[in-house]
Enzyme design. Structure first.
Site, PDB file in Angstrom:
ATOM      1  N   GLY A 288      52.240  -1.331  51.295  1.00 56.64           N
ATOM      2  CA  GLY A 288      51.599  -2.523  50.750  1.00 56.64           C
ATOM      3  C   GLY A 288      50.548  -2.185  49.703  1.00 56.64           C
ATOM      4  O   GLY A 288      50.303  -1.019  49.393  1.00 56.64           O
ATOM      5  N   ALA A 354      46.592  -0.669  58.025  1.00 56.81           N
ATOM      6  CA  ALA A 354      46.617  -1.691  56.965  1.00 56.81           C
ATOM      7  C   ALA A 354      47.825  -2.605  57.089  1.00 56.81           C
ATOM      8  O   ALA A 354      48.016  -3.491  56.252  1.00 56.81           O
ATOM      9  CB  ALA A 354      46.620  -1.004  55.591  1.00 56.81           C
ATOM     10  N   LYS A 358      49.937 -11.089  55.518  1.00 53.41           N
ATOM     11  CA  LYS A 358      48.669 -11.557  54.945  1.00 53.41           C
ATOM     12  C   LYS A 358      48.752 -12.886  54.204  1.00 53.41           C
ATOM     13  O   LYS A 358      47.719 -13.487  53.901  1.00 53.41           O
ATOM     14  CB  LYS A 358      48.126 -10.493  53.990  1.00 53.41           C
ATOM     15  N   LYS A 400      39.101 -13.799  55.497  1.00 54.87           N
ATOM     16  CA  LYS A 400      39.717 -14.971  56.130  1.00 54.87           C
ATOM     17  C   LYS A 400      39.521 -14.974  57.645  1.00 54.87           C
ATOM     18  O   LYS A 400      39.827 -15.971  58.304  1.00 54.87           O
ATOM     19  CB  LYS A 400      41.205 -15.025  55.774  1.00 54.87           C
ATOM     20  N   VAL A 437      41.837  -8.338  46.665  1.00 55.65           N
ATOM     21  CA  VAL A 437      41.844  -7.235  45.707  1.00 55.65           C
ATOM     22  C   VAL A 437      42.660  -7.659  44.498  1.00 55.65           C
ATOM     23  O   VAL A 437      43.666  -8.366  44.624  1.00 55.65           O
ATOM     24  CB  VAL A 437      42.403  -5.936  46.333  1.00 55.65           C
TER      25      VAL A 437
END
Length: 593
Positions: A288, A354, A358, A400, A437
């Site tokens: 990712g 990670a 999302k 979030k 990002v």
């Protein structure tokens, strides 16, 4: 021989000087011929050479003072033509004064010759300077763009040289000095004049500037202000020097990332290096946006081995192509049995988790999978790290997770709670929370780029929606820096700078593409679970660290046996929202703050 014909400032000046001396003699003699119907009485030629010397000397002097001998032929412009006219006015006025004072030396003298010569000289001398440009433009299939160079340094000179050699499609019409080099104003670099920043708008209008090239790295607030000024003055094509001084030098478009990026001033590369170097590191979600950049950073800081885990074959292949000798493991973090085998084989010292789903709307539509991947998957990684004696685990979280209004944020909050409250034994487990990002998959910037290139409209959910942004590389470096100083049990927050209005971001991107009159912004309404703005803290109890970009939030206490039981209930529950709200009471679905 090739170098003999290469244009230089000296060669250009000598050529124009000799040409002006010859042309001035030709035009003066032609003026005499026209005045006397091509039969010049001999007595009127007695003062010819004196007249020639005074007028030509004055012309050369004023042309030199107005920098006309330094014009690059193919860049001859109306502004330069006006300077030739000024030089002629001054030269002939000077001659008139000399003539009136020393009249006896010129007698007999046909005064109308001066008027005729004035116009002939303008035509011949101006025409010489224009002809090369017209010939060059006729040969080329495209025209070079009048360009403003911003910044005075060695790169400035290189850009001008590249223009002279026709290596780029821009020619430098003027240079603007920044605050750091404001003392350079009124100087010249390769015969291109340097102006003060205050003259920016005037120069753009006067010289018909259509593009700008940045040769200096400016502070973000300065860069934003400068881009706004350029856009308002009609300059939308803005380039910057990315690599210069080598065979790979190139110009690249100024990107929205350059305008939005928050550059932390306290990146401690030595601390990161000492944390990563010679360590065996396992990264989940390694294909990712975040995971792949962390993998690249770990390679850069010389990790002894990298074990890259991802459930996407394509993503894993992509990052594997970039990192030699990495061990690629294709599996989901929800597959505890196979994940355990990876831990046993690799024996990682550091685990960076990670892997997560999302995207808010997708998680809202696929709540079962979002909970399974984000909660169970994270629990598996943390549990296996503890069982296998991993030294440090870093869990990537998100803004979030603060007062979540969607399933994705609520699942990340559950992961934070588990990371902070689990019995870690000898393993140090920390969570790191940050915002968006720049340029990550599915983020607004790549989406806006596609929409602008397609002619619009650019879709924004709400006029007031805001988000935090940081460069992927810098966010990932801060994650590693945070992990280096972590002791275990902390919830770290990265300072993301100021929140950015998405509507303003869209407008800025449209301006950068020069399509303000073509592309519109359409507001589509907030999506299910979407907030107007994100937060990084639950309360004001954050604690400062030795780095100004890294804070520690006081972890929420949650009895681990109860949390484990509540997670099991969540995984089995049909109503995922209700089960999430039991663990995360601040989770209120579809409430837009």
């Amino acid at each position: 021989m090739k170098g003999l014909f290469r244009p230089t400032s000296l060669k250009r000046m000598v050529f124009f000087l000799i040409a002006d001396l010859i042309l001035s003699g030709v035009t003066l003699y032609l003026a005499y011929l026209l005045r006397f119907n091509f039969q010049i009485p001999e007595e009127f030629l007695d003062s010819f050479w004196l007249t020639y010397g005074v007028i030509t000397g004055a012309k050369v002097f004023f042309l030199f003072m107005l920098k006309n001998y330094f014009i690059i032929w193919r860049f001859f412009s109306f502004y330069d033509a006006r300077n030739i006219f000024k030089a002629h006015i001054l030269a002939y006025m000077f001659f008139i004064v000399i003539y009136l004072v020393f009249k006896e030396y010129f007698t007999p003298f046909p005064r109308s010759v001066i008027i005729i010569d004035f116009f002939l000289s303008l035509i011949f001398i101006g025409g010489l300077r224009g002809v090369k440009r017209f010939i060059t433009e006729g040969r080329r299939q495209y025209s070079m763009k009048p360009t403003l160079i911003i910044g005075v340094n060695s790169k400035t000179n290189t850009i001008i040289q590249s223009a002279l050699k026709e290596e780029i499609d821009y020619y430098p019409a003027a240079i603007i000095s920044t605050e750091e080099d404001e003392k350079m104003a009124d100087g010249y670099i390769n015969n291109v004049k340097v102006f003060d920043m205050s003259a920016l708008t005037t120069i753009i209008e006067k010289k018909n500037i259509s593009a700008a090239i940045l040769t200096e790295k400016l502070a973000q607030n300065e860069l934003k202000h400068l881009v706004d000024r350029l856009n308002k003055a009609g300059v939308t094509e803005i380039k910057q020097v990315k690599i210069l001084g080598s065979e790979h030098e190139k110009l690249e478009n100024l990107s929205i990332e350059d305008l939005l990026a928050r550059h932390p001033k306290d990146l401690d590369l030595d601390t990161i290096s000492s944390f990563v170097k010679d360590k065996s590191i396992l990264i989940t979600g390694a294909g990712g946006s975040i995971g792949s950049e962390i993998a690249r950073q770990c390679q850069k800081f010389e990790a002894s081995s990298l074990i890259l885990v991802d459930n996407s074959e394509y993503n894993l292949y992509q990052i594997g192509e970039q990192i030699e000798n990495a061990k690629l493991k294709l599996l989901s973090v929800t597959d505890k049995k196979n994940l355990e085998a990876v831990f046993k084989e690799a024996k990682p010292q550091i685990v960076i988790h990670a892997a997560a789903y999302k995207h808010v709307p997708i998680c809202e539509e696929n709540q079962e999978m979002a909970v399974l991947n984000n909660v169970l998957g994270s629990k598996n990684v943390i549990d296996l790290s503890i069982e296998n004696g991993v030294e440090k685990v870093v869990v990537i979280s998100t803004d979030k997770a603060v007062r979540p209004t969607n399933v994705m944020g609520a699942t990340k909050r559950v992961t934070e709670l588990y990371a902070n409250n689990v019995d870690a034994k000898g393993t140090e487990i920390v969570a790191v929370r940050f915002g968006n990002v720049l340029g990550s998959s599915g983020s607004v910037i790549p989406k806006f780029k596609q929409q602008i290139e397609a002619g619009g409209p650019v879709t924004v959910t709400h006029p007031d929606i805001t988000r935090y942004f940081m460069l992927i590389s810098e966010a990932c470096q801060l994650v590693l820096q945070t992990a280096a100083i972590a002791k275990g049990g902390e919830l770290f927050i990265l300072d993301m700078g100021e929140a950015v209005k998405i509507a303003e971001l869209a407008q800025q991107m449209i301006r950068l593409y020069g399509k303000e009159d073509e592309v519109e912004i359409a507001f589509t309404g907030l999506r299910p679970g979407e907030k107007l703005y994100e937060e990084l803290l639950l309360d004001e109890s954050e604690q400062e660290t030795q780095y100004s970009s890294i804070f520690i939030s006081k972890p929420t206490q949650y009895e681990i046996s109860k949390l484990t039981q509540d997670i099991e209930v969540l995984l089995e529950a049909e109503d995922k929202v209700k089960a999430l709200q039991k663990i995360v009471p601040e989770y209120i679905r579809n409430i837009h703050i």
